[in-house]
Scaffold this motif. Structure first.
Motif, PDB file in Angstrom:
ATOM      1  N   THR A 274      -0.866  -0.515  -6.149  1.00 40.07           N
ATOM      2  CA  THR A 274      -2.066  -0.987  -5.216  1.00 40.07           C
ATOM      3  C   THR A 274      -3.063  -1.861  -5.638  1.00 40.07           C
ATOM      4  O   THR A 274      -3.786  -2.431  -5.144  1.00 40.07           O
ATOM      5  CB  THR A 274      -2.507   0.273  -4.507  1.00 40.07           C
ATOM      6  OG1 THR A 274      -2.927   1.097  -5.603  1.00 40.07           O
ATOM      7  CG2 THR A 274      -1.162   0.839  -3.665  1.00 40.07           C
ATOM      8  N   THR A 275      -3.108  -1.784  -7.230  1.00 40.16           N
ATOM      9  CA  THR A 275      -4.398  -2.707  -7.693  1.00 40.16           C
ATOM     10  C   THR A 275      -3.582  -4.020  -8.472  1.00 40.16           C
ATOM     11  O   THR A 275      -4.586  -4.494  -9.208  1.00 40.16           O
ATOM     12  CB  THR A 275      -5.085  -1.711  -8.691  1.00 40.16           C
ATOM     13  OG1 THR A 275      -4.432  -1.097  -9.488  1.00 40.16           O
ATOM     14  CG2 THR A 275      -5.852  -0.810  -7.826  1.00 40.16           C
ATOM     15  N   GLY A 276      -2.548  -4.076  -8.556  1.00 42.46           N
ATOM     16  CA  GLY A 276      -1.713  -5.239  -9.143  1.00 42.46           C
ATOM     17  C   GLY A 276      -0.457  -5.108  -9.408  1.00 42.46           C
ATOM     18  O   GLY A 276       0.213  -4.099  -8.785  1.00 42.46           O
ATOM     19  N   VAL A 277       0.113  -5.842 -10.099  1.00 49.28           N
ATOM     20  CA  VAL A 277       1.680  -5.850 -10.325  1.00 49.28           C
ATOM     21  C   VAL A 277       1.755  -4.410 -10.828  1.00 49.28           C
ATOM     22  O   VAL A 277       1.205  -4.056 -11.919  1.00 49.28           O
ATOM     23  CB  VAL A 277       2.233  -6.958 -11.130  1.00 49.28           C
ATOM     24  CG1 VAL A 277       3.857  -6.582 -11.448  1.00 49.28           C
ATOM     25  CG2 VAL A 277       2.119  -8.130 -10.468  1.00 49.28           C
ATOM     26  N   PRO A 278       2.856  -3.670 -10.602  1.00 45.72           N
ATOM     27  CA  PRO A 278       3.092  -2.275 -10.887  1.00 45.72           C
ATOM     28  C   PRO A 278       3.554  -2.233 -12.620  1.00 45.72           C
ATOM     29  O   PRO A 278       4.055  -3.206 -13.000  1.00 45.72           O
ATOM     30  CB  PRO A 278       4.333  -1.715 -10.274  1.00 45.72           C
ATOM     31  CG  PRO A 278       4.672  -2.805  -9.086  1.00 45.72           C
ATOM     32  CD  PRO A 278       3.878  -4.030  -9.495  1.00 45.72           C
ATOM     33  N   LYS A 279       3.065  -1.181 -13.282  1.00 46.14           N
ATOM     34  CA  LYS A 279       3.289  -1.013 -14.732  1.00 46.14           C
ATOM     35  C   LYS A 279       4.584  -0.562 -14.578  1.00 46.14           C
ATOM     36  O   LYS A 279       4.940   0.249 -13.776  1.00 46.14           O
ATOM     37  CB  LYS A 279       2.229  -0.349 -15.266  1.00 46.14           C
ATOM     38  CG  LYS A 279       1.114  -1.236 -15.168  1.00 46.14           C
ATOM     39  CD  LYS A 279      -0.052  -0.160 -16.205  1.00 46.14           C
ATOM     40  CE  LYS A 279      -0.686   1.195 -15.168  1.00 46.14           C
ATOM     41  NZ  LYS A 279      -1.705   0.499 -14.412  1.00 46.14           N
ATOM     42  N   CYS A 280       5.455  -0.982 -15.572  1.00 54.82           N
ATOM     43  CA  CYS A 280       6.840  -0.378 -15.730  1.00 54.82           C
ATOM     44  C   CYS A 280       6.770   0.853 -16.896  1.00 54.82           C
ATOM     45  O   CYS A 280       6.463   0.566 -17.972  1.00 54.82           O
ATOM     46  CB  CYS A 280       7.641  -1.504 -16.137  1.00 54.82           C
ATOM     47  SG  CYS A 280       7.824  -2.757 -14.974  1.00 54.82           S
ATOM     48  N   ILE A 281       6.884   1.882 -16.535  1.00 59.24           N
ATOM     49  CA  ILE A 281       6.533   3.094 -17.141  1.00 59.24           C
ATOM     50  C   ILE A 281       7.888   3.514 -17.759  1.00 59.24           C
ATOM     51  O   ILE A 281       8.875   4.026 -17.046  1.00 59.24           O
ATOM     52  CB  ILE A 281       5.851   4.432 -16.712  1.00 59.24           C
ATOM     53  CG1 ILE A 281       4.403   3.669 -15.998  1.00 59.24           C
ATOM     54  CG2 ILE A 281       5.525   5.622 -17.575  1.00 59.24           C
ATOM     55  CD1 ILE A 281       3.725   4.521 -15.153  1.00 59.24           C
ATOM     56  N   GLY A 611       3.656   8.231  -0.185  1.00 56.67           N
ATOM     57  CA  GLY A 611       2.596   9.078   0.613  1.00 56.67           C
ATOM     58  C   GLY A 611       1.450   9.549   0.081  1.00 56.67           C
ATOM     59  O   GLY A 611       0.858  10.454   0.442  1.00 56.67           O
ATOM     60  N   LYS A 612       0.854   8.682  -0.718  1.00 56.23           N
ATOM     61  CA  LYS A 612      -0.617   9.117  -1.106  1.00 56.23           C
ATOM     62  C   LYS A 612      -1.586   7.873  -0.392  1.00 56.23           C
ATOM     63  O   LYS A 612      -1.410   6.803  -0.236  1.00 56.23           O
ATOM     64  CB  LYS A 612      -0.608   8.830  -2.625  1.00 56.23           C
ATOM     65  CG  LYS A 612       0.229   9.786  -3.314  1.00 56.23           C
ATOM     66  CD  LYS A 612       0.119   9.594  -4.797  1.00 56.23           C
ATOM     67  CE  LYS A 612       1.083  10.515  -5.644  1.00 56.23           C
ATOM     68  NZ  LYS A 612       1.392  10.459  -6.932  1.00 56.23           N
ATOM     69  N   LYS A 613      -2.645   8.540  -0.074  1.00 54.11           N
ATOM     70  CA  LYS A 613      -3.644   7.756   0.508  1.00 54.11           C
ATOM     71  C   LYS A 613      -4.227   6.737  -0.446  1.00 54.11           C
ATOM     72  O   LYS A 613      -4.341   7.172  -1.573  1.00 54.11           O
ATOM     73  CB  LYS A 613      -4.967   8.569   0.942  1.00 54.11           C
ATOM     74  CG  LYS A 613      -4.590   9.517   2.094  1.00 54.11           C
ATOM     75  CD  LYS A 613      -5.884  10.431   2.505  1.00 54.11           C
ATOM     76  CE  LYS A 613      -5.518  11.436   3.677  1.00 54.11           C
ATOM     77  NZ  LYS A 613      -6.642  12.166   4.155  1.00 54.11           N
ATOM     78  N   VAL A 614      -4.431   5.515  -0.110  1.00 52.91           N
ATOM     79  CA  VAL A 614      -4.938   4.406  -0.857  1.00 52.91           C
ATOM     80  C   VAL A 614      -6.423   4.024  -0.561  1.00 52.91           C
ATOM     81  O   VAL A 614      -7.025   3.123  -0.022  1.00 52.91           O
ATOM     82  CB  VAL A 614      -4.014   3.352  -0.805  1.00 52.91           C
ATOM     83  CG1 VAL A 614      -2.864   3.457  -1.688  1.00 52.91           C
ATOM     84  CG2 VAL A 614      -3.889   2.834   0.468  1.00 52.91           C
ATOM     85  N   GLU A 615      -7.427   4.924  -1.188  1.00 55.16           N
ATOM     86  CA  GLU A 615      -8.657   4.970  -0.966  1.00 55.16           C
ATOM     87  C   GLU A 615      -9.443   3.472  -1.722  1.00 55.16           C
ATOM     88  O   GLU A 615     -10.116   3.192  -1.309  1.00 55.16           O
ATOM     89  CB  GLU A 615      -9.490   6.042  -1.659  1.00 55.16           C
ATOM     90  CG  GLU A 615      -9.229   7.442  -0.863  1.00 55.16           C
ATOM     91  CD  GLU A 615      -8.883   8.720  -1.615  1.00 55.16           C
ATOM     92  OE1 GLU A 615      -8.318   8.480  -2.710  1.00 55.16           O
ATOM     93  OE2 GLU A 615      -9.366   9.803  -1.229  1.00 55.16           O
ATOM     94  N   LEU A 616      -8.723   3.388  -2.790  1.00 54.99           N
ATOM     95  CA  LEU A 616      -9.318   2.350  -3.886  1.00 54.99           C
ATOM     96  C   LEU A 616      -9.090   0.769  -3.017  1.00 54.99           C
ATOM     97  O   LEU A 616      -9.750   0.040  -2.924  1.00 54.99           O
ATOM     98  CB  LEU A 616      -8.629   2.124  -5.073  1.00 54.99           C
ATOM     99  CG  LEU A 616      -9.023   3.029  -6.225  1.00 54.99           C
ATOM    100  CD1 LEU A 616      -8.069   3.062  -7.335  1.00 54.99           C
ATOM    101  CD2 LEU A 616     -10.418   3.225  -6.395  1.00 54.99           C
TER     102      LEU A 616
END
Length: 650
Positions: A274-281, A611-616
């Motif tokens: 939600t803040t950029g390209v997903p990190k691949c963990i 299913g998580k709220k995205v406050e940021l």
């Protein structure tokens, strides 16, 4: 002081796997532990001894044992676990090969399908042979754009039996969201269903796959699993083939389980993006396996006779966690579709019909059930149910009370918390211990979790940052495309070098429980005082007219002011009287600092696909900053409701 809601009987305690393990530790190490807290303290003081003991207790299958448990538990990041061991993840999940049911699948509005352990082994063997014949090697990536169904688990097991790496996301992801993930890891094979169902509607996946393949040149084969159409046309996608046509035809095959080093890659998971390209963990074989065995066997008290269910998609780590139940010989129940279709009680009807013993879900689902007035205990026979698990966000005190009042009195309600980052939990359930409203029962065995104050000191009974001060086997082995490890260090070790900083705002209670106040990056700071968003949500959820809410801090007049957005039930308006009632509930049950400066009605609240709220993201929108990756959201259009709101200008 939190209210005691449930206490296991002495018989239940002594029949628990946790109690059996405690006795095993006592006998093996000459200890006399009687309580979980004593066992926990030993497990984080003698970390290598604990994990070696649990390795033996859980009978991990390996072709070669380890030379040492861990090179240095203080080495964060980079500790090496169980070096020298050679093993295979799928072999451990397929250790049972009898006629007991291994997996059950219920698609939305459909009859339940079952597959036994013997049938599962046979189908994995056939698929593994086909993948091997096309040249899949250890370390190759195989991706799934898939519903949560039996064929998906077969594909994952066939992949990992070869030492290849599995990565999946749910089919409700948009094209850009899929490319942001799979585009980074360049998979050779893609598994997909032809479509999926949600809330009574049928969705086509092959059209989306055709578009995705234009940007994914690495894909050599697309294996299509029939679901919404019994006879889909694989020719709709480049290099498409039906699953049954791809699988080897022979039966009675033996799986050649590729033995790999302990720290060989197993899964690639993704940050929410939600803040950029997903990190691949990237998670390793041994860390994922041993941690899941510990959490399912000990903390969840999973036994062979259990039926475990978790409401999840294949894009959330709870799917990976759930399917590890196979290693314990239990029946894993898979569900795909809306939890509220055809009515809000649908999952509880399934719980009754399938005799679920362990029911996993999200805090959001339990809150929505209560709002909908659903009282499962009055309608369904939940006699077999012994535990409910909840994660995704902090479970409110009201939801704790709702479970015991309206679902079932005698069960272990385990709120659990960890994340994709460790593909497991930092804090979770304890079948030997009591349940207190609003508290996670315990920190996980072997997980040296502390709450640190602003001076970096561990505190008990006070709010602080969740940190882990010693290495744990399920920490990522690395991030994909991060050759010098900088992305990895920045993600968890930039705040406290050498200490894992998780980003949750928590309190560890005197009795060893954990209270979570929300994400620390979403923590509010009015007047310099830190406030967890969960404290406000808890009060707002008690207001009948409010269906959902989201709270952020707005930079204002050299300070931060609290802004509360509310989604109201149909037929209700945000009147002055309702505003005052919300503020009164917050003020009386928290502090005056928690009271929002503004309460604003919006049409919808944004959530991630898991299913998580995205406050940021909302905080960025109200500050006129760009939200870069909306494809991670289930309802990205909802962000538009937060743009240019006149009330925020004064």
């Amino acid at each position: 002081m939190s209210k005691l809601l449930w206490q296991p009987s002495e018989e239940r305690i002594q029949n628990s796997n946790m109690y059996q393990f405690l006795q095993y530790v006592n006998e093996r190490h000459g200890q006399s532990f009687r309580t979980y807290e004593e066992l926990y303290q030993w497990s984080v003081t003698e970390i290598p001894t604990f994990w070696a003991t649990f390795w033996d207790y859980s009978h991990i299958l390996c072709s070669r044992s380890y030379d040492q448990v861990v090179d240095d538990v203080k080495k964060l990041p980079g500790a090496r676990w169980f070096e020298g061991a050679q093993l295979n993840f799928a072999e451990n999940l397929l250790r049972y090969r009898d006629d007991r049911i291994a997996l059950s699948f219920k698609g939305e509005g459909q009859a339940t399908r079952h597959i036994t352990y013997a049938e599962l082994y046979d189908r994995v063997a056939r698929l593994a042979k086909s993948l091997r014949d096309m040249g899949i090697q250890p370390g190759d990536r195989i991706a799934g754009f898939v519903p949560n169904m039996i064929e998906t688990v077969i594909a994952m097991l066939a992949t990992t039996s070869l030492g290849a790496v599995w990565s999946s996301c749910s089919p409700d992801f948009g094209i850009k969201g899929v490319l942001d993930r799979f585009g980074q890891i360049e998979p050779r094979v893609l598994f997909t269903a032809d479509g999926y169902y949600y809330n009574g509607k049928t969705f086509d996946s092959l059209g989306r796959i055709a578009e995705i393949l234009k940007e994914l040149p690495s894909i050599e084969k697309v294996v299509v699993m029939p679901y919404t159409d019994p006879h889909p046309d694989p020719g709709r996608v480049r290099n498409g083939v039906l699953l049954e046509d791809f699988m080897a035809k022979e039966s009675g095959l033996e799986i050649q389980f590729q033995q790999v080093p302990a720290n060989h890659p197993l899964y690639i998971m993704y940050s929410s993006g939600t803040t950029g390209v997903p990190k691949c963990i990237v998670h390793g074989v041994v860390g994922t396996l041993i941690q899941h065995l510990k959490e399912l066997g000990l903390h969840t008290d999973l036994k062979r006779d259990d039926t475990i269910f978790y409401f999840t998609t294949c894009g959330w780590m709870m799917w990976n966690w759930l399917v590890s139940s196979l290693a314990l010989g239990a029946r894993a129940l898979l569900y795909d579709g809306s939890p509220f279709y055809p009515d809000p009680g649908s999952l509880w009807q399934m719980a009754q019909d399938e005799k679920i013993t362990i029911f996993g879900t999200s805090a959001k689902y339990l809150a929505a059930l209560e709002k909908a007035g659903v009282k499962p205990r009055e309608t369904y026979d939940l006699t077999p149910l012994k535990a409910i698990l909840s994660t995704g966000s902090p479970l409110s005190i009201e939801s704790f009370q709702y479970v015991y009042r309206d679902i079932k009195e005698d069960l272990c309600l385990s709120s659990i918390s960890g994340g994709t980052d460790i593909i497991s939990c930092f804090a979770l359930g304890n079948p030997m211990g009591p349940v207190y409203a609003g508290e996670l029962q315990c920190r996980g065995l072997g997980m040296k979790v502390e709450a640190w104050d602003e001076d970096g000191r561990p505190v008990i009974g006070q709010k602080g940052e969740l940190v882990c001060t010693a290495a744990a086997p399920s920490m990522p082995i690395y991030f994909w495309n991060d050759p010098d490890g900088q992305k990895y260090r920045d993600a968890y070790f930039s705040v406290y070098p050498g200490v894992w900083h998780h980003g949750d705002f928590i309190e560890i209670t005197e009795r060893g429980g954990v209270i979570i106040y929300g994400r620390s990056d979403a923590t509010l700071n009015p007047g310099g005082v830190r406030i967890g968003t969960a404290e406000i949500y808890r009060q707002v959820e008690t207001i009948p007219e409010v269906l959902d809410s989201l709270v952020v801090g707005q930079d204002w007049d050299n300070d931060v002011r609290v802004i509360l957005f509310v989604k109201l039930r149909e037929g209700h308006e945000l009147t002055d009287e309702l505003v005052q009632r919300i503020k009164k509930a917050i003020r009386e049950n928290t502090t005056p600092r928690h009271v929002p400066a503004k309460i604003i009605a919006v049409a919808d609240i944004p959530y991630t696909i898991s299913g998580k709220k995205v406050e940021l993201a909302v905080r960025k929108v109200i500050h006129n900053q760009e939200v870069k990756n909306k494809d991670a959201l289930a309802n990205p259009e909802s962000l538009d409701y937060f743009k240019d709101i006149p009330e925020l200008q004064s």
